[in-house]
Design an enzyme around this catalytic site. Sequence first.
Site, PDB file in Angstrom:
ATOM      1  N   ASP A   5       0.865  -1.164   0.000  1.00 32.30           N
ATOM      2  CA  ASP A   5       0.000   0.000   0.000  1.00 32.30           C
ATOM      3  C   ASP A   5       0.918   1.236   0.000  1.00 32.30           C
ATOM      4  OD1 ASP A   5      -2.333   1.666   0.627  1.00 32.30           O
ATOM      5  OD2 ASP A   5      -1.505   1.752   2.649  1.00 32.30           O
ATOM      6  N   ASP A   7      -0.308   5.128   0.975  1.00 33.66           N
ATOM      7  CA  ASP A   7      -0.636   6.098   2.017  1.00 33.66           C
ATOM      8  C   ASP A   7      -0.602   5.463   3.403  1.00 33.66           C
ATOM      9  OD1 ASP A   7      -1.118   8.491   0.495  1.00 33.66           O
ATOM     10  OD2 ASP A   7      -2.971   7.581  -0.232  1.00 33.66           O
TER      11      ASP A   7
END
Length: 256
Positions: A5, A7
Site C-alpha cells: 500500500d 498512504d
Amino acid sequence: QVISDFDMTLSRFGYNGRRCPTSYNILDDSCVVSEDGRKKLKDLLHHYYPIEIDPNRTLEEKCPLMVEWWTGAHELLVQQKIRKDDIARIVRESEAMLRYEHGAEFFDRLHENNVPLFIFSAGVGDVLEEIIRQASVFHSNVNVVSNYMDFDDDGVLVRFKGPLIHTYNKNNTVLQGTEYFQQLSTRTNIILLGDSMGDLTMADGIPSVENILKIGFLNDKVEERRGKYLEAYDIVLESDETLDVVNGILRYILTE
C-alpha cells in the site's frame, strides 16, 4: 516481490505529533481546491473514515459506502479544475513524507537486487508517483496501480480513470486484464505491506504464491484494532514511522 500500500504504509502517518497527509489530503489542503471544496471534502472524511476503520462493521457493509465516499471525493476534485502542471508544485509544498528513516534504503535495495515493487493504492496515482519521484526513488522496478486523473488537451482534470480503487477492493477484481502479475508468476515469495484490513487482499491476483509475509502498520486507534491486526498480519508494527523492520528483513533475505 514486494506488494505494498502507499498512504500511511510507505508514507508516514505522523511526524512530531502531527498527522501527515495522504495523497488525497495533499490535494484537499492545497491552494488548487476552493474553501468550499475543502469543507465538503472534510465533511466526507468525517462521515466515512470512522466507517472505514470500524472493526465491528462487515466488508459487505463497508464496500458500497467506500464507493460512495471515493466517487463523491472525485466529483468534488473534478469541479476544482485542477491542472496537471500544478501537481509537482502541490507535492513540493505539502508535508508529505516517506517513512524514513531509511526509506530510501528500502526503495534502493529492492532496485539493486531486481526485486519488483508493486504499489497498490486507493490514493491518487499522479500524486503518489510525484512524491516518489521527488524523493528520487522512482526506480524502474516500481509499478503502481492506483486512481489516476484524466486531463483534457489543456491539461485540466476532467475525470478519474476507472476502475475505482478504494480501501476494500484491492484485489484481482480491479487487476483483471493487467499483465503485471502474470509476468511475475515465477515470483512466488511475497512480502506484503499494508496499514488496513483491506490491504490483506492485495496479493489475491497472483497465480501461485508459495510464501507470503504480511506486515501491518497499525497507525490509528491502536488499542481497539490490535486484536484484529494480530489475527490477520504476521507482524504488526504499532506507531512505527520507520521501515526499519522491513529493511532488516530485506537485508537478511537478500544477503543470504
